[in-house]
Design a protein around this motif. Structure first.
Motif, PDB file in Angstrom:
ATOM      1  N   UNK A   1       0.808  -1.213   0.000  1.00  0.00           N
ATOM      2  CA  UNK A   1       0.000   0.000   0.000  1.00  0.00           C
ATOM      3  C   UNK A   1       0.836   1.256   0.000  1.00  0.00           C
ATOM      4  N   UNK A   2       0.178   2.378   0.368  1.00  0.00           N
ATOM      5  CA  UNK A   2       0.840   3.673   0.329  1.00  0.00           C
ATOM      6  C   UNK A   2       2.054   3.731   1.251  1.00  0.00           C
ATOM      7  N   UNK A   3       1.970   3.073   2.415  1.00  0.00           N
ATOM      8  CA  UNK A   3       3.086   3.135   3.362  1.00  0.00           C
ATOM      9  C   UNK A   3       4.364   2.594   2.740  1.00  0.00           C
ATOM     10  N   UNK A   4       4.220   1.587   1.892  1.00  0.00           N
ATOM     11  CA  UNK A   4       5.395   1.022   1.226  1.00  0.00           C
ATOM     12  C   UNK A   4       6.128   2.118   0.446  1.00  0.00           C
ATOM     13  N   UNK A   5       5.387   2.865  -0.340  1.00  0.00           N
ATOM     14  CA  UNK A   5       5.999   3.889  -1.183  1.00  0.00           C
ATOM     15  C   UNK A   5       6.449   5.094  -0.355  1.00  0.00           C
ATOM     16  N   UNK A   6       5.691   5.424   0.679  1.00  0.00           N
ATOM     17  CA  UNK A   6       6.062   6.562   1.519  1.00  0.00           C
ATOM     18  C   UNK A   6       7.365   6.298   2.266  1.00  0.00           C
ATOM     19  N   UNK A   7       7.484   5.106   2.821  1.00  0.00           N
ATOM     20  CA  UNK A   7       8.668   4.785   3.620  1.00  0.00           C
ATOM     21  C   UNK A   7       9.907   4.674   2.744  1.00  0.00           C
ATOM     22  N   UNK A   8       9.807   3.999   1.601  1.00  0.00           N
ATOM     23  CA  UNK A   8      10.994   3.878   0.753  1.00  0.00           C
ATOM     24  C   UNK A   8      11.368   5.245   0.191  1.00  0.00           C
ATOM     25  N   UNK A   9      10.373   6.094  -0.093  1.00  0.00           N
ATOM     26  CA  UNK A   9      10.671   7.445  -0.568  1.00  0.00           C
ATOM     27  C   UNK A   9      11.411   8.244   0.498  1.00  0.00           C
ATOM     28  N   UNK A  10      10.914   8.158   1.743  1.00  0.00           N
ATOM     29  CA  UNK A  10      11.577   8.872   2.834  1.00  0.00           C
ATOM     30  C   UNK A  10      12.984   8.330   3.072  1.00  0.00           C
ATOM     31  N   UNK A  11      13.141   7.028   2.896  1.00  0.00           N
ATOM     32  CA  UNK A  11      14.446   6.392   3.086  1.00  0.00           C
ATOM     33  C   UNK A  11      15.453   6.928   2.068  1.00  0.00           C
ATOM     34  N   UNK A  12      15.076   6.905   0.787  1.00  0.00           N
ATOM     35  CA  UNK A  12      15.981   7.355  -0.270  1.00  0.00           C
ATOM     36  C   UNK A  12      16.322   8.832  -0.095  1.00  0.00           C
ATOM     37  N   UNK A  13      15.318   9.639   0.246  1.00  0.00           N
ATOM     38  CA  UNK A  13      15.553  11.074   0.395  1.00  0.00           C
ATOM     39  C   UNK A  13      16.408  11.383   1.618  1.00  0.00           C
TER      40      UNK A  13
END
Length: 461
Positions: free
Chosen positions: A266-278
C-alpha cells in the motif's frame, strides 16, 4: 557407540506428538510447534507450487520412489528440511541428517559407510540430508561423491547460497537442482491457520485476532518456521494471561517487537521507501537508519532495499565517491549469500556509508542529457577517422585515416575530435566539486584543453 546410532534420525514429521490437553502439557513443551507442524506429505507443504505439480521431478522422486540426488536451494524456512524428511518417510528410507556447520569428512564417510553396510545386509536405503552444504569445503563435498555415484545414499543437500558458486561442479551435475521460493504472505497465513486448529498444533484452543495475524505474517518474512515459533511464543503469553485469544499485544510481548505500521503493498510502502531514499540523499544518517529499520521490521524484501541502494549509489553519489557503487553491490551480494537476519548488518553498513558519502547527481544528469539528444534525433555520422578500418577496402573509404592513437601521446590524450558533427560543442558531464569528483573536474579541464588543440579544419575528422 555404534556409528548408526550417532546419525540415524527418525523423520520428525512421522513421530510428532499431538497436542492433546493443556498448552502447559510438558510433553508438548518439549517439542517445538514448528517441528510438530512439519508437513508429513507433499500435499501439506506450504507454497512451492512450482515443485508440487503432477509429474514434477519432486513428485516422481517421492511417488515413484526414484533414487535421485537433490540440491535444494532457497532461503530459510521454505521447507528444505521438510522435503528431505518427506522423501525419507514416503519412500521408507532411513533419514540421516548431518550439518555442514559441525560435521567433517570423517563423519560424512562414516554415514556413507553405514548406509553401504545397511544395503549389503539387505536393509533399508538411506536418505542423507546435508544441511548448509555450502559450508562444506571442497574436500568435504568430494567425500559425498562416492555415496552419490554408487547410490549408497540418496543425497539431499540444502543451501541458502547460490549452488553454482558454493557447490563443486561434480556434485552439482549429479544432483537435481530445485529452487525454493520465499513463502508468500498467503502461504504463511495458511501455515499459521493450520497450526491453530491441527491436533499437532494448538488444537483449536486459541484464536488469533486479525491485527495479530497480520503482524505475525509481516514478522515471518516468508519464513514458515519463524511464523510458527512466534505463534508458539504468543500462545504461551496468552496462556499466562488466561485468555483464549492471541492479541497483537500478546504477540508483541512474546516476540519483543512493536507493531510496525507498514503495508508492503500500500501507500506506506511507497512513503517509507521514498523517505528512506531522500534521507540517504540528504545525508541524514539517523533518519535513513530509522526508515531502514522500519522496512526491516516490517519484513520488506531485503533484495528490494539492496536494489534501491545500488541505484542510489550512481544516481545521487556517482563519482563524488566511486567506492559507493562497490559498497552497494557488495551489500546486495551479501544479501544473496547470507540472507536475513544477518544481512541487515551488511545493508546497514551500506546505508551508513552511502548516507555519509559526498553527493553528486552529475552521472544521472549526463546520462539523461545524452539519451535526450539521441531521442531528439541529434545523431550525426561517426567521424571517418574513428570508423572501423579492420576489413578489406576500409582504407579506400578513408576509414581510420588520421586517427591518433592516444597512447602514443606522452600525455595519454591525443588532440582529436570524437563526437559527431552536430554534437561537437555539447557538454553532458559537468562534475561537481564534491568529494572525489573534484579530482575528475580538474582532470576533465586538462583533457578538454588537449582535445581543443585540434585544428578547425580537422573538426569533422
Amino acid at each position: 557407540m555404534d556409528n548408526d546410532a550417532l546419525f540415524d534420525v527418525a523423520p520428525t514429521a512421522r513421530t510428532a506428538p499431538t497436542l492433546g490437553g493443556s498448552l502447559a502439557d510438558s510433553r508438548h513443551r518439549a517439542v517445538p510447534l514448528a517441528v510438530r507442524m512439519r508437513p508429513q506429505t507433499l500435499d501439506e507443504l506450504a507454497g512451492q507450487d512450482h515443485l508440487l505439480a503432477d509429474g514434477s521431478p519432486l513428485r516422481r522422486l517421492v511417488e515413484a520412489d526414484q533414487a535421485t540426488a537433490l540440491m535444494l536451494w532457497g532461503p530459510p524456512g521454505t521447507g528444505k528440511t521438510t522435503i528431505a524428511a518427506i522423501v525419507a518417510a514416503q519412500t521408507n528410507r532411513r533419514f540421516v541428517e548431518v550439518s555442514a556447520v559441525s560435521a567433517g569428512v570423517k563423519e560424512v564417510r562414516e554415514v556413507i559407510d553405514s548406509a553401504r553396510r545397511q544395503l549389503a545386509a539387505g536393509g533399508r536405503e538411506t536418505v542423507l540430508f546435508v544441511d548448509e552444504v555450502h559450508r562444506f569445503s571442497k574436500a568435504q563435498q568430494d567425500a559425498l561423491l562416492p555415496g552419490v555415484e554408487n547410490r549408497w545414499v540418496t543425497l539431499i543437500a540444502a543451501t541458502t547460497e547460490n549452488p553454482f558458486f558454493s557447490v563443486i561442479s561434480p556434485l552439482l551435475s549429479r544432483s537435481l537442482l530445485l529452487t525454493l521460493e520465499p513463502l508468500t504472505d498467503d502461504a504463511v497465513r495458511d501455515v499459521v491457520a493450520r497450526a491453530l486448529v491441527d491436533d499437532r498444533g494448538l488444537a483449536g484452543q486459541l484464536t488469533l485476532d486479525e491485527d495479530a495475524a497480520d503482524q505475525l505474517v509481516r514478522l515471518a518474512g516468508g519464513d514458515a518456521r519463524r511464523a510458527l515459533t512466534y505463534l508458539e511464543a504468543a500462545a504461551r503469553a496468552s496462556e499466562s494471561l488466561e485468555t483464549a485469544t492471541i492479541t497483537l499485544g500478546a504477540l508483541e510481548a512474546a516476540v519483543d517487537r512493536a507493531a510496525v505500521r507498514y503495508d508492503r503493498d500500500g501507500d506506506q510502502h511507497y512513503d517509507v521507501i521514498s523517505a528512506f531514499i531522500k534521507s540517504v540523499r540528504g545525508s541524514d544518517v539517523d533518519a535513513a537508519l530509522h526508515y531502514f529499520a522500519r522496512m526491516v521490521e516490517a519484513g520488506e524484501d531485503p533484495r528490494f532495499i539492496a536494489r534501491r541502494l545500488v541505484i542510489l549509489a550512481s544516481e545521487d553519489i556517482g563519482l563524488a565517491d566511486p567506492t559507493a557503487l562497490q559498497t552497494a553491490v557488495a551489500a546486495a551480494q551479501a544479501v544473496q549469500l547470507i540472507g536475513m537476519p544477518e544481512a541487515r548488518l551488511n545493508l546497514g553498513q551500506a546505508v551508513i556509508a552511502l548516507t555519509l558519502a559526498p553527493k553528486s547527481n552529475a552521472v544521472i544528469s549526463a546520462v539523461n542529457a545524452a539519451i535526450g539528444d539521441v531521442r531528439a534525433g541529434k545523431i550525426g555520422a561517426v567521424p571517418a577517422h574513428l570508423r572501423d578500418a579492420h576489413y578489406g577496402g576500409a582504407t579506400t573509404l578513408g576509414h581510420g585515416e588520421g586517427y591518433l592513437y592516444a597512447h602514443d601521446d606522452p600525455r595519454g590524450v591525443a588532440p582529436q575530435r570524437h563526437a559527431p558533427g552536430p554534437l561537437l560543442d555539447v557538454t553532458y558531464y559537468t562534475p561537481t566539486r564534491h568529494g572525489a569528483e573534484a579530482q575528475y573536474a580538474d582532470r576533465l579541464e586538462r583533457i578538454k584543453a588537449i582535445l581543443s588543440e585540434v585544428g578547425e579544419g580537422d573538426a569533422d575528422g
